[in-house]
Design an enzyme around this catalytic site. Structure first.
Site, PDB file in Angstrom:
ATOM      1  N   GLY A  56      52.670 149.444  50.496  1.00 21.89           N
ATOM      2  CA  GLY A  56      54.114 149.540  50.307  1.00 21.89           C
ATOM      3  C   GLY A  56      54.918 149.440  51.575  1.00 21.89           C
ATOM      4  O   GLY A  56      56.099 149.814  51.581  1.00 21.89           O
ATOM      5  N   TRP A  58      55.988 146.667  53.151  1.00 23.80           N
ATOM      6  CA  TRP A  58      57.040 145.660  53.013  1.00 23.80           C
ATOM      7  C   TRP A  58      58.169 146.182  52.118  1.00 23.80           C
ATOM      8  O   TRP A  58      59.340 145.848  52.329  1.00 23.80           O
ATOM      9  CB  TRP A  58      56.454 144.360  52.456  1.00 23.80           C
ATOM     10  CG  TRP A  58      55.796 143.533  53.518  1.00 23.80           C
ATOM     11  CD1 TRP A  58      55.228 143.978  54.663  1.00 23.80           C
ATOM     12  CD2 TRP A  58      55.657 142.110  53.532  1.00 23.80           C
ATOM     13  NE1 TRP A  58      54.727 142.944  55.400  1.00 23.80           N
ATOM     14  CE2 TRP A  58      54.977 141.771  54.723  1.00 23.80           C
ATOM     15  CE3 TRP A  58      56.012 141.092  52.664  1.00 23.80           C
ATOM     16  CZ2 TRP A  58      54.668 140.454  55.067  1.00 23.80           C
ATOM     17  CZ3 TRP A  58      55.703 139.779  53.003  1.00 23.80           C
ATOM     18  CH2 TRP A  58      55.039 139.455  54.185  1.00 23.80           C
ATOM     19  N   ASP A  76      51.073 145.741  42.384  1.00 18.21           N
ATOM     20  CA  ASP A  76      49.762 145.527  42.996  1.00 18.21           C
ATOM     21  C   ASP A  76      48.697 146.049  42.033  1.00 18.21           C
ATOM     22  O   ASP A  76      48.977 146.829  41.119  1.00 18.21           O
ATOM     23  CB  ASP A  76      49.654 146.254  44.337  1.00 18.21           C
ATOM     24  CG  ASP A  76      48.523 145.706  45.191  1.00 18.21           C
ATOM     25  OD1 ASP A  76      48.815 145.074  46.209  1.00 18.21           O
ATOM     26  OD2 ASP A  76      47.347 145.901  44.827  1.00 18.21           O
ATOM     27  N   ASP A  92      48.158 143.211  37.281  1.00 16.19           N
ATOM     28  CA  ASP A  92      47.595 141.978  37.836  1.00 16.19           C
ATOM     29  C   ASP A  92      48.646 140.881  37.734  1.00 16.19           C
ATOM     30  O   ASP A  92      49.161 140.603  36.644  1.00 16.19           O
ATOM     31  CB  ASP A  92      46.329 141.588  37.074  1.00 16.19           C
ATOM     32  CG  ASP A  92      45.614 140.413  37.699  1.00 16.19           C
ATOM     33  OD1 ASP A  92      44.586 139.989  37.144  1.00 16.19           O
ATOM     34  OD2 ASP A  92      46.081 139.908  38.749  1.00 16.19           O
ATOM     35  N   ASP A 117      52.138 139.203  50.332  1.00 12.63           N
ATOM     36  CA  ASP A 117      51.298 139.456  51.506  1.00 12.63           C
ATOM     37  C   ASP A 117      49.897 139.875  51.076  1.00 12.63           C
ATOM     38  O   ASP A 117      49.219 140.626  51.764  1.00 12.63           O
ATOM     39  CB  ASP A 117      51.929 140.551  52.372  1.00 12.63           C
ATOM     40  CG  ASP A 117      51.190 140.722  53.690  1.00 12.63           C
ATOM     41  OD1 ASP A 117      51.153 141.853  54.198  1.00 12.63           O
ATOM     42  OD2 ASP A 117      50.625 139.733  54.202  1.00 12.63           O
ATOM     43  N   LYS A 157      51.619 134.586  52.461  1.00  8.14           N
ATOM     44  CA  LYS A 157      50.591 134.520  53.505  1.00  8.14           C
ATOM     45  C   LYS A 157      49.475 133.597  53.045  1.00  8.14           C
ATOM     46  O   LYS A 157      49.030 133.678  51.895  1.00  8.14           O
ATOM     47  CB  LYS A 157      50.027 135.910  53.777  1.00  8.14           C
ATOM     48  CG  LYS A 157      48.900 135.929  54.814  1.00  8.14           C
ATOM     49  CD  LYS A 157      48.463 137.328  55.141  1.00  8.14           C
ATOM     50  CE  LYS A 157      47.675 137.946  54.011  1.00  8.14           C
ATOM     51  NZ  LYS A 157      47.133 139.272  54.359  1.00  8.14           N
TER      52      LYS A 157
END
Length: 831
Positions: A56, A58, A76, A92, A117, A157
C-alpha cells in the site's frame, strides 16, 4: 564472527531508511514520487486505481499528493492494511469479480490514473519470469481500458525482455504518448523499468486480440534470407550483424562441389557458403572425381569456387552456367526435358500399381472401420440422451435408468465370452491360488521309508512342489516390478558377457520352446508336454474346426491375405522348406562348430606368439623405442582396457581387493596361493535339482568372508575421500571460463605484439617498450576505489542525494547506525 554488511537489497539502502523515516510501507513509494515529479499526473487526478497495491505504499503517496475528497482504490491478492482515504479489497485482477467490485465502488466515475506495480512470483527461469511479468502488465492494461477516462494516464512496471517491444507496441496503439523511464530509487541491478502512457484514446471498440497474451507475445518467424540479392547484387548488399544462425555457430562454411551440382536451389548455396570444395572425402566420391576431370571445370572455375564471398555478379553467373552444363553432361533433367515429359504424361494414362492398390484398399478398410465406430458412438449418445429426457419428464423410475443398468461395457456385457477372453483372461483365471486342484482317488503316503513304487507315483508331492515354485516365481516378479536394482541384477544374470559364436541347431529349437513355456498348476511333469499345445484354447470355438497355424495369423487375417493381390508377393506366406534349404542349414551348423575349433587354435597361437615376442624384446636392449604392431586378431567385442605392458587396467574399489593386492605386492601370497584359496567346500557344491527359492536364500550365506587389514580399509577411505574432494561442476566451469578468458587475453596480446613487431616505422627500442607496456597492462590488476564514509551530521544531516565534494562510492553513517551495530554484535555474542 564478523558481520556481513549488505549492499543493494540490505538495510543500508538509502531509500529503505527514508521510507522508514517518513512512514511509508515500502521503498517503492519513492519510485511513484519521482515519476510524478517528472510527469505530474497525480495533482490533476481525482480518481486513482492502484492494481497489485500491497502493501500500500503507492496508495499512501496518492492519498498525500492527490486533491482532497479524491477516490483511491487499491486491489491485490494479498490483504492490505487499512489506509486513510483509501478503499482497499482483496481480489484477482484477471477475474470478472474484481471488475464488478471496482464498478460498485466507482459507480459512474472513470479513473484518471491507473497504476500497476505488481510482479509475479519469480525464481524459475528468467524467460518464464519475464513473460509472466509482461502478461500481468497486459492484464492490467486490459483492466485500465475499461475504467480509464479519455486522456487518462496508465503507469506500469515491466521487465526488459523480448516481450517488452510487443507490450510497448500495444500501448502505442491505445495512448498518445508512451515513454519508458527508470527512476533513481529503482536499483541498478534490477531489470525493471516503468512505462508511462499518457493521453488515452478511448476507442469505441478494441480488438480482443490486441489484449490477448497469446496473440501479442506470439513468436514471429524471422524473414527468410535474401540469397538472390547476395548473388545478383553483391556490391549493393549491406551486412547486418545479427549474430550466428540458430544451431550453427561456424563462420566458415564449406560444401562439396558435387552437392552444388545436385541441389535444386543453387542460389541458396552460393549465398550461404564460403567455398565449393573439390577435395575427395575419406570414403571417396565418384561424382566429385568425374566433375574434377571434366574439361568444363577450368582453372577460373576452381578459383571462383575457392572463395565465394569475394565474387561479383559476373562470377556468380559463370558458376551457374557451369552448373547447367555439368548437369546436362551427367544427364540430369532440365526445364526443357521436364516440359516434354509433362506433355507426354498428359497423353498417357498409366495403370494403377499393385502397391498403390493395396494401400488404397487398406485405407478404405480403415475408413470403413472408423465410420462404423462413429455410428456406434452416435447411437450410444442418442440412447443416453433419450434416457436423460425420460428421467427429466418423470417417465421412468430411478431404478429403470438404462445407462446404469447396462454398465460401462454396454448391455449384456457380462455374458459376452469374446470380451472375457481378451488379454489371456483364461490363463489368468487358471493361475495362482484360484487354480482347480484335482481330487485324488487315494491318499498318498509321504513317509520316507515307503517303497520305490509309491515314491515314483507320488503325484501330490510333485504338484505341491511345482505350486511352490510357481508361487516363488510370482513373488520374484512382484519384487522385480518394485525394485529397479533387482531388475538390473536379473538382467545381468540372464545376459552374460560370453562371446557370441553363432546359433546352433539345438539352440534354434530350444529358443522357440522357451518362449512358449507357462507354469501349469493343475498338471504334472508327465503330461505337461501334452498340455503345452492346449494352453492356447479359448472360450469361443470356431464352427469350422480349423486349428490356428503356427505362423501367428488368425483366420480372418489368413482369409484377407489369401486374396489374389497378395499371391505374387514373395515371402508373405510360409512355404515348405526344400531339401536344398535343409542341406544349407546343416552346412551352417557344421561351419559354426568349425569356427569354434579354429578360434581355440588361434587363441593358443596368440599365447605362444606373445611369449616369443616378450623374449625378443628382453634380448634387444639397444633400441630406444618400442615398436608395437597392430594386432588384427583382437576381438572387437573385448572392451577391457589394457595398459602398455599388457596387463588389464583394474580399478580396486573394495577393502578385500586392496588387501589381496597388498599381499600379492609384498610377497605374502603368490598367485598359486590365491588359486588354492579358491578350492573351498563351497566351490564344487552340487546344485542340480534344488529349487530356486532355496538357492537364492543359500547364496546369501555360502560365500566365505575374506579378512581385510586396517591399512587396506584406510586406503579405500582415502581413495573415496579423494573422489569426494573433487570440485563441483560450477567450480570447474568457473575455472575453465577463467582459463579461457586468460587464453583469449594472451591471444589478443600476441596479435598486438606481432603487429608492433612488424611495424617498420618504429625502432627496436620503441617496439620493446610498447610490448613491455602491453605486458604490464595485462598483468596489472584493477583495484576498486575504496568506499568513502560520510557522517550524517552538520550540512549532511537529513541530506537526500550525494553529498557535496564526494565522488565515487560512499556510505552515510550516523550514531543511530553505530548503536544498532553494537547491539547486533552483543546479541551475536550471547548466541
Amino acid at each position: 564472527m564478523a558481520i556481513q554488511k549488505k549492499h543493494g537489497k540490505g538495510r543500508l539502502d538509502k531509500w529503505y531508511k527514508l521510507a522508514k523515516e517518513k512512514g511509508y510501507r515500502a521503498r517503492a513509494a519513492f519510485k511513484l514520487i519521482q515519476l510524478n515529479k517528472k510527469y505530474g499526473f497525480l495533482e490533476k487526478s481525482k480518481v486513482a486505481l492502484d492494481l497489485c497495491a500491497a502493501p500500500g505504499s503507492w496508495c499512501q503517496v496518492c492519498a498525500e499528493t492527490m486533491p482532497t475528497n479524491s477516490i483511491i482504490i487499491g486491489v491485490d491478492l494479498a490483504p492490505i492494511k487499512p489506509i486513510p482515504k483509501v478503499i482497499t479489497f482483496q481480489s484477482d485482477i484477471t477475474t470478472e469479480k474484481c471488475r464488478a467490485t471496482i464498478r460498485s465502488h466507482l459507480k459512474t466515475w472513470k479513473a484518471d490514473v491507473v497504476l500497476h506495480d505488481g510482479a509475479p512470483n519469480v525464481g524459475t527461469a528468467w524467460v518464464q519470469d519475464s513473460y509472466n511479468q509482461a502478461e500481468l502488465a497486459l492484464h492490467s492494461l486490459k483492466l485500465a481500458t475499461e475504467f480509464l477516462i479519455e486522456g487518462g494516464t496508465f503507469v506500469t512496471k515491466v521487465f526488459r525482455s523480448k516481450d517488452y517491444n510487443s507490450l510497448l507496441w500495444v500501448c502505442n496503439q491505445l495512448f498518445a504518448k508512451v515513454e519508458a523511464t527508470k527512476p533513481p530509487s529503482s536499483r541498478n541491478v534490477s531489470a525493471e523499468i516503468f512505462v508511462v502512457c499518457r493521453g488515452f484514446k478511448a476507442p469505441k471498440r478494441i480488438d480482443p486480440k490486441l489484449l490477448d497474451p497469446r496473440s501479442v507475445f506470439e513468436d514471429v518467424a524471422g524473414p527468410a534470407p535474401n540469397n538472390e540479392a547476395k548473388v545478383y547484387n553483391p556490391e549493393v548488399k549491406k551486412r547486418k550483424r545479427e549474430g550466428y544462425e540458430e544451431g550453427d555457430y561456424t563462420q566458415f562454411k564449406e560444401i562439396s562441389a558435387s552437392e552444388f551440382i545436385n541441389t535444386v536451389d543453387p542460389i541458396a548455396i552460393l549465398g550461404q557458403y564460403n567455398k565449393l570444395s573439390f577435395e575427395q572425402p575419406k570414403n571417396g566420391d565418384v561424382a566429385l572425381a568425374a566433375l574434377d576431370k571434366l574439361p568444363e571445370t577450368t582453372e577460373e572455375i576452381r578459383l571462383c569456387c575457392a572463395d565465394l564471398k569475394v565474387l561479383g555478379r559476373k562470377e556468380f553467373k559463370l558458376l551457374l552456367k557451369w552448373r547447367l552444363k555439368v548437369r546436362e553432361i551427367f544427364g540430369f533433367p532440365s526445364k526443357k526435358t521436364q516440359k516434354a515429359a509433362v506433355d507426354e504424361e498428359v497423353a498417357v494414362v498409366e495403370n494403377m500399381d499393385e502397391e498403390l492398390r493395396i494401400q488404397e484398399e487398406l485405407q478404405r478398410i480403415k475408413e470403413k472401420e472408423t465410420s462404423k465406430k462413429k455410428r456406434e458412438r452416435r447411437r450410444e449418445n442418442e440412447k443416453k440422451q433419450k434416457e436423460i429426457v425420460r428421467m427429466q419428464m418423470n417417465m421412468t423410475a430411478p431404478m429403470d435408468i438404462g445407462v446404469e443398468q447396462e454398465g460401462p461395457r454396454g448391455e449384456g456385457a457380462m455374458f459376452r465370452l469374446k470380451t472375457i477372453d481378451q488379454n489371456a483372461a483364461l490363463n489368468k483365471i487358471a493361475k495362482g491360488k484360484m487354480a482347480v486342484i484335482k481330487e485324488t482317488e487315494k491318499p498318498k503316503d509321504y513317509d520316507f521309508g515307503s517303497d520305490g513304487e509309491t515314491d515314483e507315483s507320488d503325484e501330490e508331492a510333485d504338484r505341491l512342489e511345482e505350486e511352490l515354485d510357481n508361487l516363488y516365481d510370482q513373488y520374484r516378479e512382484r519384487k522385480a516390478a518394485a525394485d529397479a536394482k533387482y531388475r538390473a541384477k536379473k538382467a545381468r544374470k540372464e545376459n552374460g558377457d560370453d562371446e557370441w559364436e553363432g546359433v546352433s541347431g539345438d539352440e534354434e529349437k530350444g529358443s522357440d520352446d522357451d518362449d512358449d513355456e507357462e507354469l501349469e498348476v493343475d498338471s504334472s511333469d508327465d503330461d505337461s508336454d501334452s498340455e503345452d499345445g492346449e494352453s492356447g484354447k479359448k472360450l469361443i470355438t470356431d464352427l469350422d474346426g480349423q486349428p490356428e497355424e503356427k505362423d501367428g495369423l488368425s483366420k480372418r487375417a489368413k482369409n484377407f491375405f489369401s486374396q489374389g493381390i497378395f499371391a505374387e508377393i514373395p515371402g508373405l506366406l510360409e512355404e515348405p522348406e526344400s531339401e536344398e534349404e535343409e542341406a544349407q542349414e546343416a552346412e551352417l551348423v557344421e561351419a559354426v562348430e568349425d569356427l569354434k575349433v579354429t578360434k581355440k587354435e588361434k587363441k593358443e597361437a596368440k599365447e605362444t606368439k606373445a611369449k616369443s615376442k616378450k623374449a625378443a624384446e628382453e634380448s634387444d636392449d639397444d633400441d630406444d623405442f618400442e615398436v608395437v604392431k597392430n594386432n588384427e586378431d583382437d576381438d572387437w567385442e573385448n572392451v577391457e582396457k589394457k595398459k602398455k605392458n599388457g596387463r588389464p587396467d583394474i580399478d580396486i574399489i573394495t577393502a578385500e581387493a586392496m588387501t589381496l593386492a597388498h599381499q600379492l605386492a609384498t610377497g605374502e601370497k603368490t598367485s598359486y596361493d590365491v588359486i588354492d584359496d579358491g578350492y573351498t567346500k563351497h566351490a564344487f557344491k552340487d546344485r542340480d535339482g534344488l529349487p530356486d527359492w532355496f538357492l537364492d536364500d543359500e547364496s546369501k550365506h555360502d560365500k566365505p568372508h575374506k579378512p581385510i587389514t586396517k591399512a587396506a580399509a584406510q586406503a579405500i577411505k582415502e581413495k573415496l575421500r579423494a573422489y569426494n574432494a573433487r570440485p563441483i561442476k560450477k567450480v570447474a566451469e568457473a575455472k575453465a571460463r577463467k582459463k579461457f578468458k586468460q587464453a583469449q587475453r594472451l591471444e589478443k596480446l600476441k596479435k598486438k605484439a606481432d603487429m608492433l613487431a612488424g611495424d617498420d616505422g618504429m625502432s627496436e627500442k620503441e617496439k620493446a617498450a610498447s610490448i613491455s607496456k602491453l605486458m604490464a597492462s595485462v598483468a596489472k590488476k584493477t583495484r576498486r576505489a575504496p568506499i568513502k564514509v560520510v557522517k550524517a551530521a552538520g550540512s549532511n544531516k537529513g541530506l537526500q542525494g550525494r553529498p557535496k565534494g564526494v565522488k565515487g562510492r560512499y556510505k552515510m553513517v550516523d550514531p543511530r547506525m553505530k548503536k544498532e551495530l553494537r547491539a547486533m554484535k552483543r546479541i551475536s555474542k550471547k548466541k
